[in-house]
Design an enzyme around this catalytic site. Structure first.
Site, PDB file in Angstrom:
ATOM      1  N   TYR A 199     -88.726   1.648  -0.769  1.00 46.42           N
ATOM      2  CA  TYR A 199     -87.400   2.266  -0.935  1.00 46.42           C
ATOM      3  C   TYR A 199     -86.876   2.640   0.440  1.00 46.42           C
ATOM      4  CZ  TYR A 199     -83.800   5.690  -2.076  1.00 46.42           C
ATOM      5  OH  TYR A 199     -82.603   6.370  -2.151  1.00 46.42           O
ATOM      6  N   GLU A 254     -78.154   2.110  -0.075  1.00 47.92           N
ATOM      7  CA  GLU A 254     -79.489   2.223  -0.655  1.00 47.92           C
ATOM      8  C   GLU A 254     -80.083   0.847  -0.961  1.00 47.92           C
ATOM      9  OE1 GLU A 254     -81.019   5.246  -3.944  1.00 47.92           O
ATOM     10  OE2 GLU A 254     -80.139   3.488  -4.876  1.00 47.92           O
TER      11      GLU A 254
END
Ligand code: GDP
Ligand code: MN
Length: 400
Positions: A105, A192
């Site tokens: 992530y 993101e």
């Protein structure tokens, strides 16, 4: 403004970040043709992904693999007919399926308190980061970028090491710095990558190599900065914009929906916030923030009223206008016009002071509007009206 994954990926590519190839398809035939092209260029499988502005598409069944063009067509057909979290899927992304080794992530967000861009990374990618943050906060590494210099190379290296990306240091550093560059280049609030993934790729010589790539992308742009990037306006997806937000934007009104029952129509952001505070102090809950702006004419007022009334939870309206450039009589005319067209009868309390307040008072009295001399009185009346309406409707959900 949220933008679709495919558009977010285009912004990343423009900043030099590694993103696997993709095409966007609106129909089953387009999806089949795109899949054929990826199979022809060597893909063993293709991935089909719903393009909707919500997260968790994978869990909802909106991300699927296919091993042939025919299978891709049937999978695309199924996804194009889906409804994900209330949104109809109108397009899909088609690309060569990644052979994932491990998911990570990585995101950049605007940290308003620190007034810097905050980079967050984790070796626990693919899953929802909120879950990682709640269960294993130590699995998330963070670093602030420098406002002038961006993310410094040593910061990016530290981050990559902390995430366990030692084997892909150079690319990881480029991606981390690229996220910050993307934030700055487009005035984004969020960039993101979840998952950022190590994938297996087969080179032309048949050898399998590991690559670090951005498999998903989510970008949110700062609405207030959009005038600086007129080309990004094309990325707005009107199909998925909330109808009230769209109407407000087109009418030039600043509108933010909230959860309460008292619709507020005010001119000026400061006055709008004060009005919301006073509604709360009087024991009510505002249903929205709405600033009609300076110098609003009757039609704009009528527009604002339609937007407020479109919210089914609204059972009382408070109009608070401080006439400066805005003329009180214009607003009164707008309110009278709006009430004439109104489909739903909702009690309204109006307070207008300042420019042409006397003319406004006469118009409102003739039209039998409920008025108030002070803002405290207006707030109290609106809250009382809302309570009475809630009680009349069976009492459920009465504001405390
Ligand atoms: P989201 O659920 O909306 O965040 O959509 P993602 O693009 O992140 O996809 C969800 C999950 O599907 C990922 O975490 C991966 O596990 C999986 N996935 C996505 N793309 C691929 C792919 O190309 N190949 C494989 N094998 N899995 C994929
Ligand atoms: Mn994702």
């Amino acid at each position: 403004m949220k933008i679709q994954e495919a558009d977010a990926k285009s912004l990343l590519v423009a900043q030099g970040l590694p993103v696997p190839a993709w095409e966007v398809a609106h129909t089953v035939d387009e999806a089949r043709a795109a899949a054929e092209r990826f199979f022809a260029s060597g893909a063993a499988q293709v991935v089909i992904k719903a393009q909707v502005l919500v997260g968790g598409r994978g869990k909802a069944g909106g991300v699927k693999l296919a091993g042939s063009a025919n299978e891709a067509a049937s999978v695309a057909g199924a996804i194009l007919g889906m409804d994900i979290k209330g949104i109809a899927v109108r397009k899909v992304l088609v690309g060569p399926a990644a052979d994932i080794v491990k998911e990570y992530y990585l995101s950049a967000v605007l940290d308003r308190a620190a007034r810097r861009i905050l980079l967050m990374g984790s070796s626990e990618g693919g899953v929802e980061i909120e879950q990682v943050a709640a269960e294993r906060p130590d699995a998330i590494v963070t670093v602030h970028a420098d406002p002038e210099l961006g993310l410094l190379p040593f910061q990016a290296r530290q981050m990559a090491f902390a995430m366990g990306l030692d084997g892909h240091l150079k690319v990881a550093v480029g991606i981390a710095r690229g996220l910050v560059a993307t934030m700055t280049a487009y005035d984004a609030d969020l960039v993101e990558i979840n998952p950022l993934a190590i994938v297996h790729e087969t080179g032309p010589d048949g050898a399998v190599v590991e690559q670090l790539v951005c498999l998903d992308a989510k970008v949110t742009l700062d609405d207030s900065a959009l005038p600086r990037h007129p080309e990004l306006e094309n990325l707005r997806d009107p199909d998925e914009e909330d109808p009230a937000d769209r109407e407000a934007r087109e009418a030039g009104l600043t509108f933010i929906k909230l959860d309460g029952t008292i619709g507020c129509m005010v001119n000026g952001a400061g006055l709008a916030m004060t009005t919301m505070d006073l509604v709360k102090r009087a024991g009510g809950e505002p249903a929205n923030f709405l600033d009609i702006g300076g110098g609003a004419r009757a039609d704009k007022v009528a527009h604002a009223m339609r937007i407020i009334l479109a919210d089914a939870k609204v059972n009382a309206i408070l109009v608070n206008i401080f006439g400066g450039i805005t003329r009180g009589d214009e607003v009164a005319r707008g309110l009278i016009e709006a009430r004439a067209q109104q489909e739903r009868d909702v009690p309204m309390v109006v307070r207008i002071v300042g420019t042409n307040a006397a003319e406004a008072a006469t118009l409102l009295a003739e039209a039998r509007f409920e008025t108030a001399a002070s803002l405290d009185e207006a707030a109290a009346k609106a809250v009382a009206a809302s309570r009475a309406a809630t009680a009349g409707a069976g009492g459920a959900g009465a504001p405390a």
